[in-house]
Enzyme design. Structure first.
Site, mmCIF file in Angstrom:
data_model
loop_
_atom_site.group_PDB
_atom_site.id
_atom_site.type_symbol
_atom_site.label_atom_id
_atom_site.label_comp_id
_atom_site.label_asym_id
_atom_site.label_seq_id
_atom_site.Cartn_x
_atom_site.Cartn_y
_atom_site.Cartn_z
ATOM 1 N N SER A 73 -23.128 -16.874 -58.212
ATOM 2 C CA SER A 73 -23.499 -18.481 -58.147
ATOM 3 C C SER A 73 -21.916 -18.946 -57.837
ATOM 4 C CB SER A 73 -23.813 -18.753 -59.330
ATOM 5 O OG SER A 73 -22.884 -18.513 -60.750
ATOM 6 N N ASP A 235 -23.804 -28.371 -66.371
ATOM 7 C CA ASP A 235 -24.468 -27.514 -67.170
ATOM 8 C C ASP A 235 -23.344 -26.855 -67.858
ATOM 9 O OD1 ASP A 235 -23.067 -25.616 -65.464
ATOM 10 O OD2 ASP A 235 -24.521 -24.375 -65.120
ATOM 11 N N HIS A 238 -21.037 -23.882 -64.560
ATOM 12 C CA HIS A 238 -20.499 -23.762 -63.146
ATOM 13 C C HIS A 238 -19.550 -24.846 -62.701
ATOM 14 C CE1 HIS A 238 -24.427 -21.186 -63.504
ATOM 15 N NE2 HIS A 238 -23.502 -20.511 -62.715
#
Length: 329
Positions: A73, A235, A238
């Site tokens: 990611s 979140d 990240h």
């Protein structure tokens, strides 16, 4: 740290040979409870999928540069809203600006990917005949408790595959998961130690396979800890747009160097920044603790190695400014 380590000790630390003290039943219960709480906190604000940044960046008369981004990611740009904010777009635009040539970006990175997923990602990238590739992977190997030696072996295979195809490779090593706010001590300490061990082991493998690494651990460290609201996304796990830009600015000089795009004299200037030549095992452990440090194979007196193993150059490159607004053609 590098000055007091032997190459043998550094290699043992990189591969986790030092070991952790055994925890009692109560200690394991605390860690399990902390891990459960961290997962619940991180998952409380799910993000949308990463935007698609693929396309052609920049312009010029020379042949286009094929640039592939693979990994997890962090490579995909999970947590940002527009393609231009992803690390792939930022770096493609930066390469195009330096080279005065168009750059074709192909992103095969996937959210949640582990090192084991690199082989499938590279299968999808083979048609692009990449000139240079960026791999960022390792964080999910830590959270999913992948055996370190398996993780490193799979990364070695991916780098060797790209190098055999004539592609230059830069690997952003495992970020420091100890910077994630929802992870509390002592789990935070264990996550930090595991992250840095994997980052050092990744460097050993990548340099041996013919690539070069850039330490991301400390980039996501003190500065991220000082400004979590700015550099982390909603979140809390990240990076945000600013966080990805921060990391991309540190990676870009190594991509430029790997692709052989320095203007005459620029590379000499970059090498005059406190660089050092060390056995690769020592360089790998040292790099895990210093922001944006590049490690690449080198020679001393025409020899690739000495009594303590292969030589590596530790470079503290200056961060190169990114284009204000990367645009796809």
């Amino acid at each position: 740290m590098a000055g007091i380590l032997s190459a043998r000790t550094a290699r043992r630390l990189a591969y986790g040979g030092g070991g952790l003290s055994l925890l009692g039943a109560a200690g394991y219960a605390v860690l399990r409870a902390q891990a459960k709480l961290a997962r619940r906190t991180i998952g409380a604000r799910p993000l949308g999928g990463p935007p698609d940044p693929d396309g052609v960046y920049g312009a010029g008369d020379g042949p286009p540069i094929s640039f592939v981004v693979a990994g997890d990611s962090a490579a995909a740009g999970y947590g940002v809203e527009t393609p231009e904010e992803t690390p792939g777009a930022l770096l493609a635009a930066g390469l195009a600006e330096v080279a005065h040539r168009p750059v074709i970006l192909t992103t095969v990175a996937q959210v949640g990917a582990e090192t084991a997923d690199l082989a499938g990602q590279l299968d999808r990238a083979t048609d692009t005949a990449p000139d240079v590739a960026l791999l960022i992977v390792g964080g999910n190997d830590i959270t999913h408790q992948v055996k370190l030696t398996d993780s490193v072996r799979l990364l070695d295979e991916a780098v060797r595959r790209l190098r055999a195809a004539g592609c230059q490779v830069v690997v952003g090593t495992c970020p420091d998961l100890g910077t994630i706010r929802p992870i509390r001590p002592p789990l935070r300490w264990l996550a930090r130690r595991a992250s840095r061990q994997l980052a050092a082991a990744q460097t050993l493998a990548v340099v041996a396979a013919g690539g070069r690494t850039v330490s991301l651990g400390s980039i996501l460290g003190p500065e991220f800890e000082a400004a979590p609201g700015e550099l982390f996304s909603e979140d809390q796990f990240h990076p945000s747009s600013a966080g990805y830009a921060h990391a991309a600015a540190a990676i870009l000089p190594s991509l430029v160097g790997a692709a052989g795009l320095w203007a005459p004299g620029d590379e000499l200037f970059e090498q005059d920044r406190g660089d050092s030549v060390l056995p690769v095992a020592i360089a790998a452990v040292a790099a895990a603790d210093h922001a944006g440090t590049e490690v690449a194979a080198t020679t001393v007196g025409g020899r690739a190695g000495g009594p303590r193993g292969p030589w590596a150059q530790l470079r503290n490159r200056r961060r190169r400014p990114l284009p204000d607004a990367p645009e796809r053609v």
